[in-house]
Design a protein around this motif. Structure first.
Motif, PDB file in Angstrom:
ATOM      1  N   THR A 346       0.836  -1.199   0.000  1.00 10.70           N
ATOM      2  CA  THR A 346       0.000   0.000   0.000  1.00 10.70           C
ATOM      3  C   THR A 346       0.873   1.251   0.000  1.00 10.70           C
ATOM      4  OG1 THR A 346      -1.851  -1.053   1.135  1.00 10.70           O
ATOM      5  CG2 THR A 346      -1.682   1.338   1.337  1.00 10.70           C
ATOM      6  N   VAL A 347       0.546   2.214  -0.855  1.00 13.76           N
ATOM      7  CA  VAL A 347       1.219   3.511  -0.865  1.00 13.76           C
ATOM      8  C   VAL A 347       0.284   4.544  -0.256  1.00 13.76           C
ATOM      9  CG1 VAL A 347       2.320   5.309  -2.243  1.00 13.76           C
ATOM     10  CG2 VAL A 347       2.401   2.951  -3.001  1.00 13.76           C
ATOM     11  N   LEU A 348       0.744   5.172   0.806  1.00 11.72           N
ATOM     12  CA  LEU A 348       0.055   6.343   1.339  1.00 11.72           C
ATOM     13  C   LEU A 348       0.864   7.575   0.975  1.00 11.72           C
ATOM     14  CD1 LEU A 348      -2.123   7.735   3.044  1.00 11.72           C
ATOM     15  CD2 LEU A 348      -0.669   7.319   5.054  1.00 11.72           C
ATOM     16  N   PHE A 349       2.026   7.726   1.610  1.00 13.98           N
ATOM     17  CA  PHE A 349       2.944   8.816   1.304  1.00 13.98           C
ATOM     18  C   PHE A 349       4.051   8.299   0.391  1.00 13.98           C
ATOM     19  CE2 PHE A 349       1.604   9.711   5.809  1.00 13.98           C
ATOM     20  CZ  PHE A 349       0.707  10.723   5.486  1.00 13.98           C
ATOM     21  N   ARG A 350       4.661   9.209  -0.329  1.00 12.47           N
ATOM     22  CA  ARG A 350       5.839   8.863  -1.127  1.00 12.47           C
ATOM     23  C   ARG A 350       7.027   9.667  -0.588  1.00 12.47           C
ATOM     24  NH1 ARG A 350       4.142   6.719  -7.065  1.00 12.47           N
ATOM     25  NH2 ARG A 350       1.996   6.116  -6.585  1.00 12.47           N
ATOM     26  N   ARG A 351       7.713  10.374  -1.411  1.00 17.14           N
ATOM     27  CA  ARG A 351       8.933  11.040  -0.970  1.00 17.14           C
ATOM     28  C   ARG A 351       8.608  12.311  -0.185  1.00 17.14           C
ATOM     29  NH1 ARG A 351      14.500  11.699  -4.468  1.00 17.14           N
ATOM     30  NH2 ARG A 351      15.834  12.044  -2.666  1.00 17.14           N
ATOM     31  N   TRP A 352       9.367  12.548   0.868  1.00 16.24           N
ATOM     32  CA  TRP A 352       9.251  13.751   1.685  1.00 16.24           C
ATOM     33  C   TRP A 352      10.431  14.670   1.403  1.00 16.24           C
ATOM     34  CZ3 TRP A 352       5.462  14.415   5.746  1.00 16.24           C
ATOM     35  CH2 TRP A 352       4.566  13.349   5.850  1.00 16.24           C
ATOM     36  N   SER A 353      10.242  15.968   1.641  1.00 17.44           N
ATOM     37  CA  SER A 353      11.308  16.934   1.401  1.00 17.44           C
ATOM     38  C   SER A 353      11.320  17.979   2.500  1.00 17.44           C
ATOM     39  CB  SER A 353      11.128  17.609   0.041  1.00 17.44           C
ATOM     40  OG  SER A 353       9.892  18.307   0.003  1.00 17.44           O
ATOM     41  N   ALA A 354      12.455  18.645   2.640  1.00 19.81           N
ATOM     42  CA  ALA A 354      12.555  19.741   3.593  1.00 19.81           C
ATOM     43  C   ALA A 354      11.822  20.953   3.048  1.00 19.81           C
ATOM     44  CB  ALA A 354      14.020  20.075   3.848  1.00 19.81           C
ATOM     45  N   PRO A 355      11.310  21.829   3.929  1.00 18.85           N
ATOM     46  CA  PRO A 355      10.692  23.058   3.441  1.00 18.85           C
ATOM     47  C   PRO A 355      11.737  23.918   2.759  1.00 18.85           C
ATOM     48  CG  PRO A 355      10.937  23.123   5.822  1.00 18.85           C
ATOM     49  CD  PRO A 355      11.277  21.723   5.393  1.00 18.85           C
ATOM     50  N   GLY A 356      11.279  24.846   1.958  1.00 20.74           N
ATOM     51  CA  GLY A 356      12.191  25.702   1.216  1.00 20.74           C
ATOM     52  C   GLY A 356      12.946  26.662   2.113  1.00 20.74           C
ATOM     53  N   PRO A 357      13.756  27.536   1.498  1.00 20.08           N
ATOM     54  CA  PRO A 357      14.528  28.513   2.275  1.00 20.08           C
ATOM     55  C   PRO A 357      13.629  29.331   3.205  1.00 20.08           C
ATOM     56  CG  PRO A 357      15.196  28.531  -0.025  1.00 20.08           C
ATOM     57  CD  PRO A 357      13.981  27.654   0.054  1.00 20.08           C
ATOM     58  N   GLY A 358      14.058  29.454   4.440  1.00 20.51           N
ATOM     59  CA  GLY A 358      13.258  30.205   5.409  1.00 20.51           C
ATOM     60  C   GLY A 358      12.212  29.374   6.117  1.00 20.51           C
ATOM     61  N   GLY A 359      12.075  28.102   5.727  1.00 23.25           N
ATOM     62  CA  GLY A 359      11.086  27.243   6.364  1.00 23.25           C
ATOM     63  C   GLY A 359      11.561  26.777   7.720  1.00 23.25           C
ATOM     64  N   PRO A 360      10.665  26.258   8.543  1.00 27.43           N
ATOM     65  CA  PRO A 360      11.042  25.826   9.898  1.00 27.43           C
ATOM     66  C   PRO A 360      11.981  24.628   9.852  1.00 27.43           C
ATOM     67  CG  PRO A 360       8.804  25.147   9.374  1.00 27.43           C
ATOM     68  CD  PRO A 360       9.240  26.046   8.264  1.00 27.43           C
ATOM     69  N   PRO A 361      12.977  24.584  10.730  1.00 31.30           N
ATOM     70  CA  PRO A 361      13.884  23.433  10.759  1.00 31.30           C
ATOM     71  C   PRO A 361      13.238  22.237  11.447  1.00 31.30           C
ATOM     72  CG  PRO A 361      14.443  24.985  12.500  1.00 31.30           C
ATOM     73  CD  PRO A 361      13.336  25.626  11.701  1.00 31.30           C
ATOM     74  N   GLY A 362      13.777  21.059  11.170  1.00 33.80           N
ATOM     75  CA  GLY A 362      13.328  19.858  11.859  1.00 33.80           C
ATOM     76  C   GLY A 362      11.994  19.316  11.409  1.00 33.80           C
ATOM     77  N   VAL A 363      11.495  19.780  10.277  1.00 36.43           N
ATOM     78  CA  VAL A 363      10.226  19.276   9.767  1.00 36.43           C
ATOM     79  C   VAL A 363      10.392  18.916   8.298  1.00 36.43           C
ATOM     80  CG1 VAL A 363       8.896  20.676  11.381  1.00 36.43           C
ATOM     81  CG2 VAL A 363       9.335  21.528   9.074  1.00 36.43           C
ATOM     82  N   ALA A 364       9.456  18.140   7.797  1.00 34.78           N
ATOM     83  CA  ALA A 364       9.447  17.770   6.383  1.00 34.78           C
ATOM     84  C   ALA A 364       8.005  17.770   5.898  1.00 34.78           C
ATOM     85  CB  ALA A 364      10.092  16.403   6.182  1.00 34.78           C
ATOM     86  N   ARG A 365       7.877  17.868   4.598  1.00 30.64           N
ATOM     87  CA  ARG A 365       6.531  17.890   4.023  1.00 30.64           C
ATOM     88  C   ARG A 365       6.473  16.964   2.820  1.00 30.64           C
ATOM     89  NH1 ARG A 365       6.572  23.885   1.076  1.00 30.64           N
ATOM     90  NH2 ARG A 365       7.998  23.320  -0.612  1.00 30.64           N
ATOM     91  N   THR A 366       5.269  16.526   2.515  1.00 34.73           N
ATOM     92  CA  THR A 366       5.023  15.738   1.319  1.00 34.73           C
ATOM     93  C   THR A 366       3.714  16.197   0.706  1.00 34.73           C
ATOM     94  OG1 THR A 366       5.009  13.476   0.424  1.00 34.73           O
ATOM     95  CG2 THR A 366       3.717  13.868   2.425  1.00 34.73           C
ATOM     96  N   GLU A 367       3.486  15.782  -0.526  1.00 36.94           N
ATOM     97  CA  GLU A 367       2.248  16.120  -1.206  1.00 36.94           C
ATOM     98  C   GLU A 367       1.414  14.855  -1.386  1.00 36.94           C
ATOM     99  OE1 GLU A 367       4.141  19.759  -3.894  1.00 36.94           O
ATOM    100  OE2 GLU A 367       3.680  17.836  -4.843  1.00 36.94           O
ATOM    101  N   LEU A 368       0.130  14.961  -1.105  1.00 33.99           N
ATOM    102  CA  LEU A 368      -0.796  13.866  -1.358  1.00 33.99           C
ATOM    103  C   LEU A 368      -1.695  14.238  -2.528  1.00 33.99           C
ATOM    104  CD1 LEU A 368      -2.110  12.327   1.991  1.00 33.99           C
ATOM    105  CD2 LEU A 368      -0.524  11.360   0.336  1.00 33.99           C
TER     106      LEU A 368
END
Length: 401
Positions: A346-368
């Motif tokens: 089962t695929v729910l999430f795929r690849r995650w990435s860091a937020p762009g410049p100026g984004g909060p550290p220590g978090v990642a985001r993905t698109e669904l």
């Protein structure tokens, strides 16, 4: 949701070989039995060609002659796009990057201004390597840097003159966000007050109708020109179209040739675009509606699990795509997503990435993205998949099943 069969992985992958890791991820996610959508790279060449050939025969295009330098099926596609958008003419381009450069160059010649007002998160600013300036001699200015479309006041009061206002609908890197219909009308009117033309980066315009509450032709009719993509929402192989007034489109054809876009034959791309207009476009409202069900279920599961800070953005998706943010590294979350698919199919999430410049550290985001396969998922299916995914993160107790 019944558990799918685990995905065959073909053995371990050298973590230092990024290309091998990328191909491994694509094979695992593409071969999964259950997913929310079919990514453009899912499947095999043979499968994709057979599917396209079967559709072409069924739709009556099997006996058509291959195109040559933009005639035949390419012209058929151009007429169809102009009809769908309610605009006088449309021109097929091999890429959206080329289509938009040509559009903005044409408008710069007519307005006498090389300055384009657009959002700093817009595609030309983030994903095209400075092509507007390096290739087309244009310069950009930003009415706002807030992670949302500009307001009418920001456009009206922007201190620098500009000849063209470019609006990306939806603004993908801000979370696939859209203005309301009333806000969009006001922004366009504000640009007109400044004697500027308006160009829509509508790569994903096809799925905007639900949120804006208007048909495609009424939305496109606000702008002087509109670019649309065929692979981002419609499942096409590649390609884009630029639509607008006949005289501008005639000039666009000249620039298409100068930019190297007058390709000898493009019938596979044209066929896949026509298939998308026939098969996917009518279903997009159902994808948008179900994306809201999925987003609610993801949010509920994350809250119930006590993960701490998280974000589902927008809370109510504007299109059939939205973002999920979690307080882990991209590598950790991507590894968990891959492990889930390898173990469960089962695929729910795929690849995650860091937020762009100026984004909060220590978090990642993905698109669904929610498309045809996702319509089979109930809210409980989504919650179950989220719980299983979370069980594979560091510190979790037990493993999902």
């Amino acid at each position: 949701m019944e558990t799918a069969e685990p995905v065959e992985t073909g053995g371990p992958v050298d973590p230092g070989d990024e290309e091998a890791a990328r191909l491994h991820r694509a094979g695992v996610w593409g071969g999964a039995a259950r997913k929310l959508w079919h990514a453009p790279v899912d499947g095999t060449v043979g499968e994709r060609l057979r599917e396209l050939a079967g559709w072409a025969e069924a739709a009556g295009h099997g006996g058509a002659a291959p195109d040559a330098y933009g005639d035949g099926l390419v012209e058929t596609l151009e007429r169809r796009v102009a009809e769908e958008l309610g605009l006088p003419d449309a021109v097929f381009f091999p890429t959206g990057t080329m289509a938009q450069q040509v559009a903005l160059r044409c408008w710069a010649g007519r307005t006498g201004s090389p300055v384009v007002a657009l959002h700093p998160l817009a595609h030309p600013e983030v994903h095209e390597g400075g092509a507007l300036g390096a290739v087309s001699g244009l310069r950009t200015t930003h009415p706002t840097d807030a992670p949302r479309p500009p307001t009418a006041e920001e456009v009206r009061d922007h201190p620098e003159p500009f000849g063209t206002l470019m609006l990306e609908l939806p603004l993908r890197d801000a979370g696939f966000v859209l203005p309301t219909w009333e806000e969009l009308v006001e922004v366009v009117e504000a640009a007109r007050e400044r004697d500027a033309v308006v160009h829509f980066d509508g790569a994903r315009l096809w799925e905007c109708a639900t949120h804006l509450g208007r048909g495609l032709s009424e939305i496109a009719g606000l702008a002087d020109s509109v670019y649309v993509s065929f692979y981002k929402s419609l499942g096409g192989q590649s390609g884009a179209a630029l639509a607008g007034p006949e005289d501008v489109m005639e000039e666009a054809r000249v620039w298409r040739h100068r930019y190297g876009g007058q390709i000898f034959q493009q019938y596979p791309a044209a066929l896949s675009a026509l298939r998308g207009l026939d098969a996917e476009l009518p279903r997009l409202p159902s994808y948008v509606a179900h994306a809201r069900v999925v987003a609610d279920a993801v949010r509920e599961a994350l809250a119930e699990a006590g993960t701490g800070w998280f974000r589902v953005h927008p809370e109510v998706p504007h299109t059939h795509q939205f973002q999920v943010w979690l307080p882990y590294s991209p590598e950790t979350l991507t590894a968990a997503a891959l492990a889930q698919t390898e173990a469960t199919g089962t695929v729910l999430f795929r690849r995650w990435s860091a937020p762009g410049p100026g984004g909060p550290p220590g978090v990642a985001r993905t698109e669904l993205t929610v498309a045809a396969p996702g319509l089979e998922w109930t809210a409980e299916d989504v919650r179950e998949a989220v719980r299983d995914f979370l069980s594979r993160l560091p510190g979790a107790t037990g493993a999902g099943g």
